[in-house]
Scaffold this active site. Sequence first.
Site, PDB file in Angstrom:
ATOM      1  N   ASP A 200      26.426  21.078   1.496  1.00  0.00           N
ATOM      2  CA  ASP A 200      25.406  21.667   2.367  1.00  0.00           C
ATOM      3  C   ASP A 200      25.573  21.082   3.771  1.00  0.00           C
ATOM      4  O   ASP A 200      24.761  20.273   4.232  1.00  0.00           O
ATOM      5  CB  ASP A 200      24.001  21.401   1.840  1.00  0.00           C
ATOM      6  CG  ASP A 200      22.926  22.143   2.647  1.00  0.00           C
ATOM      7  OD1 ASP A 200      23.298  22.967   3.512  1.00  0.00           O
ATOM      8  OD2 ASP A 200      21.738  21.895   2.415  1.00  0.00           O
TER       9      ASP A 200
ATOM     10  N   PHE B 100      13.179   4.319   5.078  1.00  0.00           N
ATOM     11  CA  PHE B 100      13.186   5.655   4.488  1.00  0.00           C
ATOM     12  C   PHE B 100      13.341   5.462   2.983  1.00  0.00           C
ATOM     13  O   PHE B 100      14.319   4.885   2.518  1.00  0.00           O
ATOM     14  CB  PHE B 100      14.346   6.481   5.042  1.00  0.00           C
ATOM     15  CG  PHE B 100      14.489   7.835   4.407  1.00  0.00           C
ATOM     16  CD1 PHE B 100      13.612   8.863   4.713  1.00  0.00           C
ATOM     17  CD2 PHE B 100      15.497   8.075   3.486  1.00  0.00           C
ATOM     18  CE1 PHE B 100      13.737  10.118   4.122  1.00  0.00           C
ATOM     19  CE2 PHE B 100      15.639   9.318   2.881  1.00  0.00           C
ATOM     20  CZ  PHE B 100      14.755  10.337   3.207  1.00  0.00           C
TER      21      PHE B 100
ATOM     22  N   TRP C  99      15.394   3.331   8.486  1.00  0.00           N
ATOM     23  CA  TRP C  99      14.833   4.522   9.126  1.00  0.00           C
ATOM     24  C   TRP C  99      15.222   4.439  10.597  1.00  0.00           C
ATOM     25  O   TRP C  99      14.733   3.593  11.339  1.00  0.00           O
ATOM     26  CB  TRP C  99      13.323   4.538   8.917  1.00  0.00           C
ATOM     27  CG  TRP C  99      12.587   5.602   9.675  1.00  0.00           C
ATOM     28  CD1 TRP C  99      13.115   6.670  10.343  1.00  0.00           C
ATOM     29  CD2 TRP C  99      11.162   5.698   9.838  1.00  0.00           C
ATOM     30  NE1 TRP C  99      12.124   7.421  10.914  1.00  0.00           N
ATOM     31  CE2 TRP C  99      10.912   6.848  10.615  1.00  0.00           C
ATOM     32  CE3 TRP C  99      10.095   4.934   9.397  1.00  0.00           C
ATOM     33  CZ2 TRP C  99       9.622   7.231  10.957  1.00  0.00           C
ATOM     34  CZ3 TRP C  99       8.815   5.313   9.740  1.00  0.00           C
ATOM     35  CH2 TRP C  99       8.580   6.458  10.506  1.00  0.00           C
TER      36      TRP C  99
ATOM     37  N   GLY D 284      16.609   8.919  15.913  1.00  0.00           N
ATOM     38  CA  GLY D 284      17.741   9.818  16.130  1.00  0.00           C
ATOM     39  C   GLY D 284      17.297  11.264  16.051  1.00  0.00           C
ATOM     40  O   GLY D 284      16.098  11.570  16.072  1.00  0.00           O
TER      41      GLY D 284
END
Length: 266
Positions: free
Chosen positions: A161, A32, A70, A73
């Site tokens: 967040d 990622f 990466w 999940g």
Amino acid sequence: MEHILGNNWTVTPAGGSTGEAYYAQTEGKRLFLKRNSSPFLAVLSAEGIVPKLVWTKRLENGDVITAQEWLEGRELQPKEMNHPRVAALLSKIHHSTELLDMLMRLGKHPLTPDEVLKDIKENQTVLNRVDPHDEVQQAVTFLEERVDDVHHDVHVVCHCDTNHNNWLLSADDQLYLIDWDNAMVADPALDLGMLLHSYIPEEEWENWLKEYGISPDDQLFERMIWYAVSQSLAFIQWHQMRGEYDEATLRLNKLKSMMRKQGIIK
């Protein structure tokens, strides 16, 4: 991105609000990638809060590319936010001196309620000319009336967040909290307020907070509702400024429901 990795890699956009994230894969390897992630990512990786950081590369133009594992999940479902593991991981984050020291070294100063309110009012002055709402003004008035009551002298690293889709449960049953672009040093009630008001039935707050590691009191609940309202307004404003009016309306409806439940509006 391909020229960084080599021609045998396939790179695809990962979506998200910034457009700076990518998935990369080749035979037996998957990463990622993100452009200009904060140096904070290395500490988060070391603490096991985000998937492992594999490497960091600085480009000639000054951009920094980070590569993380990466993982297979899924994001948590809203009902799973009541799991003790969520409370435990958020507690670990809030009590980490390593995370706090790093974020302070990166120039983050403790966010005060007055600063939060100032930013909201400045944004709302502009937005009221385009898309005014009575309930938004009532929320701003509530924040103004209570701002002096919610100052708190304990500051921690806040994610800012804690939406369920930022919680990643990997295929090997590891829980992570991802997307740290908006992290701040602030009152822990900033994270707690939005999470509990969004996901946890009020009669279960005390048990959830015990799993987190504290015995709640009225002052904490007062700070939590203040930050839940302020964060809700900030998200509404963000979507309005991006022209995402459907999402802003959804957020506004949630804010109205929360304020009715708390007796702020009828």
